[in-house]
Motif scaffolding. Structure first.
Motif, short mmCIF file in Angstrom:
data_model
loop_
_atom_site.label_atom_id
_atom_site.label_comp_id
_atom_site.label_asym_id
_atom_site.label_seq_id
_atom_site.Cartn_x
_atom_site.Cartn_y
_atom_site.Cartn_z
N LYS A 85 5.00 16.46 49.82
CA LYS A 85 5.05 15.37 50.79
C LYS A 85 5.13 14.06 50.02
CE LYS A 85 2.42 13.44 54.68
NZ LYS A 85 1.19 13.57 55.49
N LEU A 86 6.17 13.25 50.34
CA LEU A 86 6.39 11.97 49.66
C LEU A 86 6.47 10.86 50.70
CD1 LEU A 86 9.31 12.95 47.25
CD2 LEU A 86 6.92 12.73 46.64
N GLN A 87 6.04 9.65 50.27
CA GLN A 87 6.25 8.46 51.10
C GLN A 87 7.04 7.46 50.27
OE1 GLN A 87 2.92 5.86 52.30
NE2 GLN A 87 3.58 6.25 54.42
N LEU A 88 8.26 7.16 50.72
CA LEU A 88 9.15 6.26 49.97
C LEU A 88 9.19 4.91 50.66
CD1 LEU A 88 12.20 8.64 49.30
CD2 LEU A 88 10.16 8.30 47.92
N ILE A 89 9.30 3.86 49.85
CA ILE A 89 9.51 2.52 50.38
C ILE A 89 10.57 1.84 49.54
CG2 ILE A 89 7.58 1.60 49.00
CD1 ILE A 89 7.21 -0.46 51.31
N ASN A 90 11.51 1.20 50.21
CA ASN A 90 12.63 0.55 49.53
C ASN A 90 12.29 -0.92 49.31
OD1 ASN A 90 15.04 -0.35 48.54
ND2 ASN A 90 16.26 0.15 50.36
N ASN A 91 11.93 -1.23 48.07
CA ASN A 91 11.60 -2.62 47.72
C ASN A 91 12.72 -3.29 46.95
OD1 ASN A 91 9.01 -2.53 48.88
ND2 ASN A 91 8.16 -1.52 47.05
N SER A 92 13.93 -2.68 46.99
CA SER A 92 15.04 -3.23 46.21
C SER A 92 15.68 -4.43 46.88
CB SER A 92 16.11 -2.15 45.99
OG SER A 92 16.68 -1.75 47.23
N GLY A 93 15.42 -4.64 48.17
CA GLY A 93 15.99 -5.78 48.88
C GLY A 93 17.32 -5.47 49.54
N ILE A 94 17.88 -4.29 49.33
CA ILE A 94 19.17 -3.91 49.95
C ILE A 94 19.06 -2.46 50.42
CG2 ILE A 94 20.62 -5.49 48.59
CD1 ILE A 94 21.30 -3.14 46.79
N ASP A 95 20.01 -2.09 51.31
CA ASP A 95 20.08 -0.69 51.73
C ASP A 95 20.55 0.15 50.54
OD1 ASP A 95 19.40 -1.66 54.16
OD2 ASP A 95 21.40 -1.43 55.06
N GLN A 96 19.98 1.32 50.38
CA GLN A 96 20.31 2.17 49.24
C GLN A 96 20.57 3.60 49.72
OE1 GLN A 96 20.74 1.17 46.24
NE2 GLN A 96 19.37 -0.49 45.67
N GLU A 97 21.57 4.24 49.09
CA GLU A 97 21.82 5.66 49.34
C GLU A 97 21.37 6.43 48.11
OE1 GLU A 97 25.22 8.29 51.58
OE2 GLU A 97 25.88 6.76 50.17
N TYR A 98 20.45 7.34 48.32
CA TYR A 98 19.82 8.06 47.21
C TYR A 98 19.98 9.57 47.38
CZ TYR A 98 17.53 4.39 44.51
OH TYR A 98 17.28 3.34 43.68
N LEU A 99 19.88 10.24 46.24
CA LEU A 99 19.78 11.69 46.22
C LEU A 99 18.40 12.04 45.69
CD1 LEU A 99 22.97 11.40 46.15
CD2 LEU A 99 22.97 13.58 44.99
N LEU A 100 17.75 12.99 46.36
CA LEU A 100 16.48 13.50 45.88
C LEU A 100 16.76 14.86 45.23
CD1 LEU A 100 13.44 13.24 45.62
CD2 LEU A 100 13.21 14.26 47.90
N GLN A 101 16.62 14.92 43.90
CA GLN A 101 16.96 16.11 43.13
C GLN A 101 15.70 16.86 42.71
OE1 GLN A 101 19.23 14.78 39.77
NE2 GLN A 101 21.19 15.02 40.82
N THR A 102 15.88 18.17 42.49
CA THR A 102 14.80 18.99 41.97
C THR A 102 15.38 20.07 41.07
OG1 THR A 102 12.92 20.38 42.59
CG2 THR A 102 14.89 20.55 43.96
N ASN A 103 14.49 20.94 40.54
CA ASN A 103 14.98 22.06 39.74
C ASN A 103 15.86 22.96 40.62
OD1 ASN A 103 11.93 21.52 39.58
ND2 ASN A 103 12.40 22.06 37.48
N LYS A 104 16.47 23.95 39.99
CA LYS A 104 17.24 24.91 40.77
C LYS A 104 16.29 25.86 41.50
CE LYS A 104 21.81 25.12 38.73
NZ LYS A 104 22.89 26.02 38.26
N TRP A 105 16.39 25.82 42.83
CA TRP A 105 15.62 26.72 43.69
C TRP A 105 16.60 27.53 44.53
CZ3 TRP A 105 10.25 27.12 43.83
CH2 TRP A 105 9.57 26.17 43.06
#
Length: 696
Positions: A85-105
């Protein structure tokens, strides 16, 4: 005993610590400006491990998550599920498109809770086809948009499915979409360049293989292709381009490709260094390794088709086996060069040194024995490229040496053969000359024999046809009238007193008719047999057509009178033909007899003879039963007869018409038939007109 105040105090402290722990687990992961890659530490996420793997998102979203526990993670194993469980907050000042990556599952799911309490469900995972993944790439990642100053709560569900996807330490990182695309382009560029070189070297050696037919090149091409396939799998080109709809194959393929690569390397080493003859002891070791590769390959195939999970131990087995194969290749090259002085072995040694070091480092890295760095990751690929170039030179050197040796041996053999050829040349020429003369003579005799055989075959075929027809007539058409006559005579002799005068007259008349039919049959049979055996002479002469027609009418008049059929002859005055008298009389009589036979009682038959162009045409017209088009076609065919009964059951054999056709053709004419069922028939034939030649 403790006082009640002490108990309340302890309970208060426990609640405070639990609240502090809960606050710490809800720590935010902040996204800052100019931060393309943001690793997410395990302690920055809250964790829950479901050992059964059966709990859904709705069942765990309100469950208490705790700090990461390696023991709990290991206990969940492949059948369980790890939740983060994660809580993200965008403090960059602009809209951002991100990928959340992990190991191979095997399966990787993300549940992103929005401010309006709606949830986005994104999926990825190595056991999903490429088109079903949120981010269609080799990496396990989900892509989402986070607006400026927005907070998102993300639940992650991680499930292994197979042992190869089990991880004690779970890696998470946020990657900016633009940064991911940039690094992915670099991957495509450098790995694409690597695969391009591999492909070029494979094609180059394949062309040499077709040119020289050396099995070493075949094994080397297979080894290049298989190592290329392995790196295509390793760097994601397989699932992205080669087999995007086959994630299970992408999971198991290394258990098949790697042993096959080892097997091709062993076969190449044996043929390139000639180990069966030059290095028998090392060859035994190579054979044992080849059997191990085959056994591993078969095991991989069985596991793939039956979905048996032996992937984790097979990683170690395949890695160790691959390292042994590479080491033995290098050892075989060194021994071959220093003990047998085999010159191409130096290329083999130079080509394999860097590859062996890089491959062993790569294998140890994959099995977890050493860490991940540029050296352990990429040195093996440099080694593959260097091996391809150097071994191509080595194969070229080996080829040149073989060609030189072959040329020397060929030159020596040619010198030995040259004198023998010259010596045999004169003798051969003389023998050829003698054989040619003999063959020409035999060929001439053979041609004469073939011509005689063909002529005999044609005559024999004709005689067989005559024999078959004759037997048919004698056995059937001749037997029936005789049997009828026998019956009539028996009735007359044995029962004459019991019959009335009318019955006797009727019986005599029928016996007479049967005798007439028999007489006609015998006559036709005699004429046909003579014509078939060329005993009937053709004697054309001046022929009065009126006399011929009148004579034929007189002969059939009795038959016509019995059926009350009127015959009307019409012959052009002074009509003279040039034909055989007996044959023409037979033709007209037979056609008239047939016309009467197939005419209805009290009808008429018309006979016409007239000139047309430069020949004479004779027509016999009746108004009887007629013929179908199919039967007309059969009647006009050569050597074909049709036996039909007349309108009053008169019997016939069809011989008369067959003889008539042959007689017409001998007299230079042809038979024509026009008919319509129920309306009668017109049988006509032509013959030459008699022309008076004037002499001066």
């Amino acid at each position: 005993m403790s006082s009640p105040h002490t108990k309340y105090f302890c309970l208060f402290v426990s609640v405070i610590f639990m609240l502090m722990a809960a606050v710490s687990l809800q720590a935010q992961v902040s996204i800052e400006a100019n931060q393309p890659l943001r690793p997410v530490l395990q302690k920055e996420a809250a964790w829950f491990f479901d050992k059964t793997g059966n709990l859904s998102f709705d069942e765990i979203k309100d469950t208490a998550f705790t700090a990461y526990n390696k023991t709990a993670a290991s206990a969940s194993q492949k059948n369980g599920t790890a939740w983060a469980k994660l809580q993200l907050i965008n403090n960059s000042g602009i809209d951002q498109e991100y990928l959340l990556q992990t190991n191979k599952w095997g399966y990787f799911e993300a549940f992103i809770m929005k401010a309006n309490k709606q949830t986005d469900h994104l999926i990825s995972g190595s056991l999903l086809p490429l088109q079903n993944r949120s981010q269609p790439s080799n990496t396990n990642a989900v892509k989402f948009l986070i607006e400026k100053d927005e907070k998102k709560v993300i639940f992650l569900k991680l499930k292994a499915g197979y042992s190869i996807y089990l991880h004690n330490d779970i890696s998470l990182q946020l990657v900016k979409q633009t940064f991911f695309e940039k690094t992915d382009r670099q991957r495509l560029l450098w790995q694409g360049l690597f695969f391009g070189i591999i492909l070029v070297m494979a094609l180059y050696n394949l062309f040499i293989l077709f040119a020289v037919r050396d099995i070493s090149y075949f094994y080397y091409v297979l080894s290049i292709v298989s190592i290329g396939l392995y790196f295509a799998f390793y760097y994601g080109f397989g699932i992205e381009y080669l087999w995007p709809r086959s994630p299970l194959w992408d999971t198991f393929c290394f258990t098949i490709i790697n042993p096959f690569t080892g097997l091709t390397r062993i076969l190449f080493t044996r043929t390139y260094l000639h180990t069966p003859h030059h290095l028998p002891r090392i060859n035994k070791i190579l054979n044992a390794l080849a059997l191990a590769c085959i056994a591993t390959l078969v095991t991989g195939l069985v596991c793939y088709f039956l979905k048996i999970d032996l992937l984790k131990p097979m990683v170690t087995i395949i890695g160790m086996l691959g390292a042994l194969v590479l080491i033995m290749m290098l050892v075989a090259g060194i021994v071959s060069y220093y003990m047998d002085k085999y010159d191409p072995a130096k290329y083999f040694i130079a080509a394999n040194i860097l590859l062996v070091i890089g491959a062993i480092a790569f294998i140890f890295r994959e099995t977890g024995l050493i860490g991940d760095n540029f050296f352990t990751r990429y040195l093996v690929q440099y080694g593959v490229l260097i091996q391809a170039v150097v071994l191509s030179l080595g194969l070229g050197s080996r080829l040149n040496k073989m060609r030189l040796q072959l040329a020397t041996e060929t030159l020596e053999r040619e010198k030995e053969k040259k004198e023998l050829i010259e010596q045999q040349k004169t003798e051969l020429q003389q023998q050829v000359k003698e054989k040619t003369t003999d063959l020409q003579l035999k060929n001439s005799m053979l041609e004469e024999t073939v011509d005689q055989l063909k002529e005999s075959e044609n005559k024999l075929s004709q005689l067989n046809q005559v024999k078959d027809k004759l037997f048919s007539v004698v056995s059937h058409d001749l037997r029936n009238p005789l049997a009828t006559m026998q019956s009539f005579l028996k009735l007359i002799t044995e029962h004459r007193e019991k019959m009335s005068e009318g019955e006797r007259e009727k019986l005599f008349a029928e016996a007479q008719q049967s005798l007439n039919n028999l007489n006609e049959l015998l006559y036709n049979l005699l004429q046909w047999s003579k014509s078939q055996m060329n005993l009937l002479q053709f004697r054309p002469d001046k022929l009065n057509m009126k006399a011929v027609v009148d004579g034929a009418v007189r002969l059939v008049q009795l038959h016509a009178h019995m059926k009350q059929v009127q015959i009307k002859p019409t012959v052009e005055e002074g009509l003279t033909a040039y034909a055989d008298k007996d044959m023409i009389e037979f033709i007209v009589r037979n056609l008239l007899s047939n016309a009467i036979k197939f005419s209805q009682r009290s009808s008429e038959v018309v006979v016409k003879a007239f000139t047309m162009d430069d020949h004479i045409t004779v027509e016999i017209i009746d108004y009887g039963v007629g013929l179908h088009e199919a039967k007309i076609k059969i009647l006009l065919e050569k050597h074909t007869t049709i036996s039909r009964r007349g309108t009053e059951k008169e019997k016939g054999t069809g011989l008369g018409l067959l003889i008539s056709k042959e007689f017409i053709e001998k007299n230079g004419g042809h038979l024509q038939i026009k008919s319509e069922p129920g309306k009668g028939s017109v049988f006509s034939f032509t013959m030459p007109l008699y022309i008076v030649k004037l002499t001066v």
